[in-house]
Write a protein that holds these residues in place. Sequence first.
Motif, PDB file in Angstrom:
ATOM      1  N   ASN A   8       0.787  -1.307  -0.048  1.00 33.16           N
ATOM      2  CA  ASN A   8      -0.264  -0.011   0.094  1.00 33.16           C
ATOM      3  C   ASN A   8       0.772   1.412   0.030  1.00 33.16           C
ATOM      4  N   PRO A   9       1.041   1.871  -0.856  1.00 31.67           N
ATOM      5  CA  PRO A   9       1.903   3.129  -1.017  1.00 31.67           C
ATOM      6  C   PRO A   9       1.714   4.341  -0.233  1.00 31.67           C
ATOM      7  N   ASP A  10       0.360   4.273   0.305  1.00 27.95           N
ATOM      8  CA  ASP A  10      -0.130   5.343   1.097  1.00 27.95           C
ATOM      9  C   ASP A  10       0.640   5.243   2.682  1.00 27.95           C
ATOM     10  N   ASN A  11       0.708   4.070   3.069  1.00 28.75           N
ATOM     11  CA  ASN A  11       1.439   3.807   4.227  1.00 28.75           C
ATOM     12  C   ASN A  11       2.711   2.979   4.246  1.00 28.75           C
ATOM     13  N   GLY A  12       3.046   2.434   3.147  1.00 27.08           N
ATOM     14  CA  GLY A  12       4.365   1.471   3.165  1.00 27.08           C
ATOM     15  C   GLY A  12       3.964   0.074   3.612  1.00 27.08           C
ATOM     16  N   LYS A  13       2.845  -0.170   3.952  1.00 30.21           N
ATOM     17  CA  LYS A  13       2.748  -1.648   4.610  1.00 30.21           C
ATOM     18  C   LYS A  13       2.710  -2.366   3.265  1.00 30.21           C
ATOM     19  N   SER A  14       3.076  -3.826   3.593  1.00 38.25           N
ATOM     20  CA  SER A  14       2.924  -4.715   2.502  1.00 38.25           C
ATOM     21  C   SER A  14       2.735  -6.160   2.983  1.00 38.25           C
ATOM     22  N   VAL A  15       2.344  -6.990   2.017  1.00 35.25           N
ATOM     23  CA  VAL A  15       1.959  -8.509   2.434  1.00 35.25           C
ATOM     24  C   VAL A  15       2.169  -9.295   1.391  1.00 35.25           C
ATOM     25  N   VAL A  16       2.871 -10.583   1.621  1.00 32.89           N
ATOM     26  CA  VAL A  16       3.047 -11.471   0.405  1.00 32.89           C
ATOM     27  C   VAL A  16       1.767 -12.494   0.674  1.00 32.89           C
ATOM     28  N   VAL A  17       1.017 -12.495  -0.576  1.00 36.49           N
ATOM     29  CA  VAL A  17       0.067 -13.473  -0.687  1.00 36.49           C
ATOM     30  C   VAL A  17       0.149 -14.615  -1.723  1.00 36.49           C
ATOM     31  N   ARG A  18      -0.670 -15.758  -1.577  1.00 36.03           N
ATOM     32  CA  ARG A  18      -0.430 -16.953  -2.553  1.00 36.03           C
ATOM     33  C   ARG A  18      -1.826 -16.864  -3.263  1.00 36.03           C
ATOM     34  N   ILE A  19      -1.504 -16.942  -4.511  1.00 37.55           N
ATOM     35  CA  ILE A  19      -2.594 -17.157  -5.578  1.00 37.55           C
ATOM     36  C   ILE A  19      -3.290 -18.352  -5.791  1.00 37.55           C
ATOM     37  N   ASN A  20      -4.518 -18.585  -5.083  1.00 36.70           N
ATOM     38  CA  ASN A  20      -5.265 -19.627  -5.420  1.00 36.70           C
ATOM     39  C   ASN A  20      -6.669 -19.697  -5.863  1.00 36.70           C
ATOM     40  N   ASP A  21      -6.926 -18.687  -6.369  1.00 27.80           N
ATOM     41  CA  ASP A  21      -8.593 -18.365  -6.838  1.00 27.80           C
ATOM     42  C   ASP A  21      -8.062 -17.318  -8.266  1.00 27.80           C
ATOM     43  N   ARG A  22      -9.279 -17.392  -8.713  1.00 29.66           N
ATOM     44  CA  ARG A  22      -9.481 -16.417  -9.943  1.00 29.66           C
ATOM     45  C   ARG A  22     -10.514 -15.189  -9.669  1.00 29.66           C
ATOM     46  N   GLY A  23     -10.135 -14.158 -10.190  1.00 33.21           N
ATOM     47  CA  GLY A  23     -10.796 -12.768  -9.968  1.00 33.21           C
ATOM     48  C   GLY A  23      -9.831 -11.808  -9.908  1.00 33.21           C
ATOM     49  N   PRO A  24     -10.299 -10.496  -9.567  1.00 28.16           N
ATOM     50  CA  PRO A  24     -11.660 -10.240  -9.559  1.00 28.16           C
ATOM     51  C   PRO A  24     -12.197  -9.595 -10.922  1.00 28.16           C
ATOM     52  N   PHE A  25     -13.511  -9.580 -11.214  1.00 34.78           N
ATOM     53  CA  PHE A  25     -14.024  -9.372 -12.433  1.00 34.78           C
ATOM     54  C   PHE A  25     -14.720  -7.941 -12.514  1.00 34.78           C
ATOM     55  N   ILE A  26     -14.197  -6.986 -11.903  1.00 32.97           N
ATOM     56  CA  ILE A  26     -14.383  -5.691 -11.994  1.00 32.97           C
ATOM     57  C   ILE A  26     -13.394  -4.971 -12.598  1.00 32.97           C
ATOM     58  N   ASP A  27     -13.743  -3.986 -13.421  1.00 37.21           N
ATOM     59  CA  ASP A  27     -12.671  -3.103 -14.203  1.00 37.21           C
ATOM     60  C   ASP A  27     -11.922  -2.297 -13.040  1.00 37.21           C
ATOM     61  N   GLY A  28     -10.515  -2.466 -13.626  1.00 34.94           N
ATOM     62  CA  GLY A  28      -9.606  -1.435 -12.651  1.00 34.94           C
ATOM     63  C   GLY A  28      -8.998  -2.250 -11.482  1.00 34.94           C
ATOM     64  N   ARG A  29      -9.281  -3.463 -11.095  1.00 35.77           N
ATOM     65  CA  ARG A  29      -8.987  -4.066 -10.091  1.00 35.77           C
ATOM     66  C   ARG A  29      -8.205  -5.483 -10.773  1.00 35.77           C
ATOM     67  N   CYS A  30      -7.098  -5.914  -9.997  1.00 31.66           N
ATOM     68  CA  CYS A  30      -6.343  -7.047 -10.617  1.00 31.66           C
ATOM     69  C   CYS A  30      -6.444  -8.212  -9.579  1.00 31.66           C
ATOM     70  N   LEU A  31      -6.421  -7.706  -8.292  1.00 32.12           N
ATOM     71  CA  LEU A  31      -6.285  -8.501  -6.961  1.00 32.12           C
ATOM     72  C   LEU A  31      -7.495  -8.459  -6.189  1.00 32.12           C
ATOM     73  N   ASP A  32      -7.873  -9.580  -5.862  1.00 27.13           N
ATOM     74  CA  ASP A  32      -8.916  -9.565  -4.751  1.00 27.13           C
ATOM     75  C   ASP A  32      -8.395 -10.506  -3.666  1.00 27.13           C
ATOM     76  N   LEU A  33      -7.994  -9.556  -2.509  1.00 27.10           N
ATOM     77  CA  LEU A  33      -7.369 -10.471  -1.635  1.00 27.10           C
ATOM     78  C   LEU A  33      -8.214 -10.871  -0.390  1.00 27.10           C
ATOM     79  N   SER A  34      -7.883 -11.862   0.585  1.00 27.11           N
ATOM     80  CA  SER A  34      -8.699 -12.523   1.643  1.00 27.11           C
ATOM     81  C   SER A  34      -8.906 -11.111   2.516  1.00 27.11           C
ATOM     82  N   ARG A  35      -9.636 -11.366   3.414  1.00 30.27           N
ATOM     83  CA  ARG A  35      -9.907 -10.424   4.208  1.00 30.27           C
ATOM     84  C   ARG A  35      -8.628 -10.056   5.304  1.00 30.27           C
ATOM     85  N   ALA A  36      -8.060 -11.082   5.789  1.00 30.06           N
ATOM     86  CA  ALA A  36      -6.766 -11.060   6.537  1.00 30.06           C
ATOM     87  C   ALA A  36      -5.863 -10.320   5.827  1.00 30.06           C
ATOM     88  N   ALA A  37      -5.447 -10.736   4.607  1.00 24.61           N
ATOM     89  CA  ALA A  37      -4.493 -10.019   3.742  1.00 24.61           C
ATOM     90  C   ALA A  37      -4.697  -8.307   3.581  1.00 24.61           C
TER      91      ALA A  37
END
Length: 210
Positions: free
Chosen positions: A161-190
């Motif tokens: 997140n460039p606004d606060n510099g926080k980062s997280v490493v996630v593992r891809i196990n699903d497909r999505g999101p299907f909304i324009d302008g979004r490339c990642l759909d994170l789990s709630r914890a991530a």
Amino acid sequence: MAARHLRTRKFSSPAAIAATAAVGVALAVGGTVGAVRLTSAEPPAEPAVAETLPSTPAPTSAAPSPSVSASPGASLSPSPKATPSPKASRTQAASRSKARTASPSPTAKKTSSPKVVDSGSCGASFYAEGQMTANGETFNPNALTAAHKTLPFNTKVRVTNPDNGKSVVVRINDRGPFIDGRCLDLSRAAFATIAATSLGHVNVRYEVLG
């Protein structure tokens, strides 16, 4: 001056002669008796007695003389302990006074940072509904996972997140999101790791790790 002449008295009477003889006999008898009394007053000499010492009887049979090893004094006397020589003590003290070199510590293995194979920016959202993921796993909203349209399953992606510099490493196990302008759909914890869930979605920078 007229000279004096000694006169010798002569006894011519028989009574005077008898008296003189009696006195002589008495003197003679008295001297003999005194000599006898003086002699009888001395203690008789004791006869000398030769004192004989009892002789030690000779042993009938010659007993074997005990050897030095079988004597009680030799068996009971402790053997002398060897004392360290002063030379050895000085050698040990000198060796302890030497400067000791620190043993080489095992070198820690350097962990190489994962290689970034792709990167970009896009919008990211989150989802928390329980359902099956595209790779067949049961979705876990508390796991650090994410959905992507084309990346292979089990690919690791660093999301920052460039606004606060926080980062997280996630593992891809699903497909999505299907909304324009979004490339990642994170789990709630991530998503909660890098931003507040009340935002719903944020613009992020992603790095695909090889």
